[in-house]
Design a protein around this motif. Sequence first.
Motif, mmCIF file in Angstrom:
data_model
loop_
_atom_site.group_PDB
_atom_site.id
_atom_site.type_symbol
_atom_site.label_atom_id
_atom_site.label_comp_id
_atom_site.label_asym_id
_atom_site.label_seq_id
_atom_site.Cartn_x
_atom_site.Cartn_y
_atom_site.Cartn_z
ATOM 1 N N ASP A 27 3.163 5.152 -12.333
ATOM 2 C CA ASP A 27 2.632 3.962 -11.667
ATOM 3 C C ASP A 27 3.700 3.307 -10.791
ATOM 4 O OD1 ASP A 27 0.288 4.436 -12.990
ATOM 5 O OD2 ASP A 27 0.555 2.833 -14.472
ATOM 6 N N LEU A 28 4.926 3.290 -11.283
ATOM 7 C CA LEU A 28 6.005 2.676 -10.514
ATOM 8 C C LEU A 28 6.297 3.478 -9.250
ATOM 9 C CD1 LEU A 28 8.112 0.410 -10.391
ATOM 10 C CD2 LEU A 28 9.678 1.880 -11.679
ATOM 11 N N MET A 29 6.235 4.793 -9.329
ATOM 12 C CA MET A 29 6.457 5.623 -8.147
ATOM 13 C C MET A 29 5.404 5.338 -7.077
ATOM 14 S SD MET A 29 7.790 9.435 -9.160
ATOM 15 C CE MET A 29 6.788 9.712 -10.605
ATOM 16 N N ARG A 30 4.156 5.211 -7.485
ATOM 17 C CA ARG A 30 3.090 4.917 -6.514
ATOM 18 C C ARG A 30 3.293 3.541 -5.893
ATOM 19 N NH1 ARG A 30 -0.123 7.702 -10.374
ATOM 20 N NH2 ARG A 30 -0.672 5.765 -11.422
ATOM 21 N N SER A 70 6.905 -6.141 -15.815
ATOM 22 C CA SER A 70 7.291 -7.203 -14.886
ATOM 23 C C SER A 70 8.800 -7.370 -14.837
ATOM 24 C CB SER A 70 6.621 -8.525 -15.285
ATOM 25 O OG SER A 70 6.981 -8.895 -16.610
ATOM 26 N N MET A 71 9.462 -7.228 -15.974
ATOM 27 C CA MET A 71 10.912 -7.381 -16.012
ATOM 28 C C MET A 71 11.593 -6.227 -15.277
ATOM 29 S SD MET A 71 13.308 -9.418 -16.995
ATOM 30 C CE MET A 71 12.483 -10.450 -18.225
ATOM 31 N N LEU A 72 11.136 -5.013 -15.524
ATOM 32 C CA LEU A 72 11.708 -3.853 -14.847
ATOM 33 C C LEU A 72 11.480 -3.934 -13.342
ATOM 34 C CD1 LEU A 72 13.000 -1.026 -14.880
ATOM 35 C CD2 LEU A 72 10.712 -0.084 -15.304
ATOM 36 N N LEU A 73 10.274 -4.340 -12.935
ATOM 37 C CA LEU A 73 9.956 -4.428 -11.513
ATOM 38 C C LEU A 73 10.819 -5.478 -10.820
ATOM 39 C CD1 LEU A 73 8.031 -3.150 -9.459
ATOM 40 C CD2 LEU A 73 6.447 -5.044 -9.871
ATOM 41 N N HIS A 106 0.822 -1.194 0.000
ATOM 42 C CA HIS A 106 0.000 0.000 0.000
ATOM 43 C C HIS A 106 0.862 1.251 0.000
ATOM 44 C CE1 HIS A 106 0.969 -0.511 4.262
ATOM 45 N NE2 HIS A 106 0.849 0.803 4.334
ATOM 46 N N HIS A 107 0.239 2.333 -0.327
ATOM 47 C CA HIS A 107 0.872 3.633 -0.216
ATOM 48 C C HIS A 107 -0.195 4.610 0.241
ATOM 49 C CE1 HIS A 107 -0.932 5.551 -3.778
ATOM 50 N NE2 HIS A 107 -0.948 4.330 -4.251
ATOM 51 N N SER A 108 0.279 5.719 0.755
ATOM 52 C CA SER A 108 -0.648 6.726 1.246
ATOM 53 C C SER A 108 -0.876 7.788 0.187
ATOM 54 C CB SER A 108 -0.079 7.389 2.518
ATOM 55 O OG SER A 108 0.084 6.424 3.525
ATOM 56 N N GLU A 117 -1.609 -5.808 -10.488
ATOM 57 C CA GLU A 117 -2.306 -4.652 -11.047
ATOM 58 C C GLU A 117 -1.330 -3.755 -11.794
ATOM 59 O OE1 GLU A 117 -4.617 -0.607 -9.558
ATOM 60 O OE2 GLU A 117 -4.537 -2.342 -8.203
ATOM 61 N N PHE A 118 -0.148 -3.593 -11.210
ATOM 62 C CA PHE A 118 0.858 -2.739 -11.854
ATOM 63 C C PHE A 118 1.256 -3.287 -13.224
ATOM 64 C CE2 PHE A 118 5.436 -2.150 -12.657
ATOM 65 C CZ PHE A 118 5.464 -0.774 -12.822
ATOM 66 N N ILE A 119 1.550 -4.586 -13.308
ATOM 67 C CA ILE A 119 2.013 -5.133 -14.582
ATOM 68 C C ILE A 119 0.869 -5.330 -15.567
ATOM 69 C CG2 ILE A 119 3.933 -6.285 -13.422
ATOM 70 C CD1 ILE A 119 2.515 -8.949 -14.004
ATOM 71 N N SER A 120 -0.384 -5.318 -15.086
ATOM 72 C CA SER A 120 -1.520 -5.491 -15.998
ATOM 73 C C SER A 120 -1.645 -4.336 -16.984
ATOM 74 C CB SER A 120 -2.818 -5.628 -15.194
ATOM 75 O OG SER A 120 -3.155 -4.399 -14.566
ATOM 76 N N HIS A 121 -0.987 -3.222 -16.694
ATOM 77 C CA HIS A 121 -1.050 -2.061 -17.591
ATOM 78 C C HIS A 121 0.066 -2.071 -18.630
ATOM 79 C CE1 HIS A 121 -4.233 -0.187 -15.252
ATOM 80 N NE2 HIS A 121 -3.555 -0.491 -14.147
ATOM 81 N N THR A 122 0.798 -3.174 -18.733
ATOM 82 C CA THR A 122 1.798 -3.305 -19.794
ATOM 83 C C THR A 122 1.098 -3.223 -21.145
ATOM 84 O OG1 THR A 122 3.148 -4.757 -18.397
ATOM 85 C CG2 THR A 122 3.607 -4.762 -20.764
#
Length: 565
Positions: free
Chosen positions: A165-168, A129-132, A51-53, A65-70
């Motif tokens: 997205d990666l920052m969040r 996914s590879m970058l993450l 999570h993040h605030s 969810e993050f990689i689903s936007h590839t």
Amino acid sequence: MFASGKICRPRRCLFYIIVFLICQLILVLQFIVYKRNNDITASKFSSQPLHHSNDSGIHFLDWREFISHTPPRSEDYYQYNLHLSDTLGVIRNLPSTRHYGCMTRPFKLPPPLASKVSVVISFHNEARSMLLRTVVSLLRRTPEEYLHELILVDDGSQDVTLLDDLMRWMDGFLAARRDRLGLIFRRNQKRMGLISSRNRGASLASGNYVLFLDSHCEVNEEWLEPLLERLALDPHLAVSPLLDPIDPTTLSYRKGNEMLKGGFDWSLHFHWLKRQLAIKELPEMAYKSPAFAGGVLMMSRDWFLMLGSFNSYLKIWGGESIELAIKLWLCGGQIEIVPCSRIGHIFRRRHAFDFPPQSDQDQQLSPAQETYLHNSKIIAESWLDEYKNMFYALRPVARRIPLDHTYDEMQKLRRERQCHPFEWYLRHVNPELRLHFDELSATGTLRNEDRCLHARQKNSQLILASCYLSDITQWSMLRSSGQLSTQRELCLGVGLRMRITLQPCGRNETTRKSQRWLRLGTHLLHAETHLCLDNPLKDRLEMSTCRSHAVSQSFQFALEMEAQT
């Protein structure tokens, strides 16, 4: 009824039932907790929602969810198995590929306050996914006290929301250490190339050391400690981990070869060279290398900037690691490969990105070929001194590549740093390259009038073609054997009925005899038949009686090392 035959009273039976159910519930809860903990441990937080605030309260953002936007792309676009990458999670257990000796001794580490590391990762159209996985493996397997900051430079990727997205996502992942780790994210609005992006990242860095890391890597356990130990010994040292290959199709992690060092040929292409162990030298010891594979390198940030960073006149990608390696060695530095440090790296079979056109000249070159020749020409003119003729002999089309600058800056650096001439590099750093030069009597294209002798890649058919084809055959005449070899180690010979052949270069005396040539002026005289190579008609090669002034028998190498007899 109990085994004793007595009947349980209702209240007592109810009590036993409740106790039994409570015990079962406790066991179930313990099993759930145990299973959940094991899953987390096995995946190293690969599936745990983080999570993040933000202003609207707490928001949970899963890595899926993050990689689903590839952006939807074919696997051929990325040059690795995208589906498998998306299912691996953000981190996985990697096999230990280090020598046993690396794990049985402590590393002598410098004080953290004087050894802060800035990591620069630049990328263009990398899968999420590879970058993450690159980023998370770095964060999870790097000592916090040494990791100063992470700098990501997006070089104009088509996935325009990736960095935001990666920052969040990382705000949640790093919630506990956000105040101790610097995060710098930058996006190039237009494509600048890996070289400019890395220079931009280094200019933003504030750590003592800068590490350049590719965006399709996975760092292994204790990767940083061996590098820091070596860098503490010499401020002018640049170190590279030993790269373990990750298969682009299966994503399997394999052990890299510690018996190889980096080098390059006279065409300025990178090659691995065999490493020879000295007396009492162990395979796991750090060793000097003439060059490094371009993806991963760590050195003092001040030393990197003092050397002028990566040459800013180099375009997009290609040659930057060779240029920096030559510059390091000639100007007072050294390069080491450290086998006790392991980082996995995907070596793709071909470029996963396009090269923009470099000029409007019609040279039958692709943008990638023209970019390589442009960058290689800069290296040759800046550092090779008189040996640049070897490069031009093998890549004659490079002479026609336009350059939009002079070499004043590089000459000034060489004077100020009192850099060695390239001859010193050949003698003391890369004797293999010098040996290749010394064993040749002639090399490069082989010209007959306005065309060159060319062996087609597909079927090795010999023809006469334009000398400026991008893949025009480069010939090497070996000083000792007289064999005339292509870069694919096919040798020109004469067979039955005086037929001209192109066969694998012979190792025994009988085969070598049929492949031995002598220089007679500009003629090629076959030693066994005493006939000369001739081109009496267009695209027709044959053996005929030598004629001293016959233009059809005049074949000129791009570079002759010996006086013609």
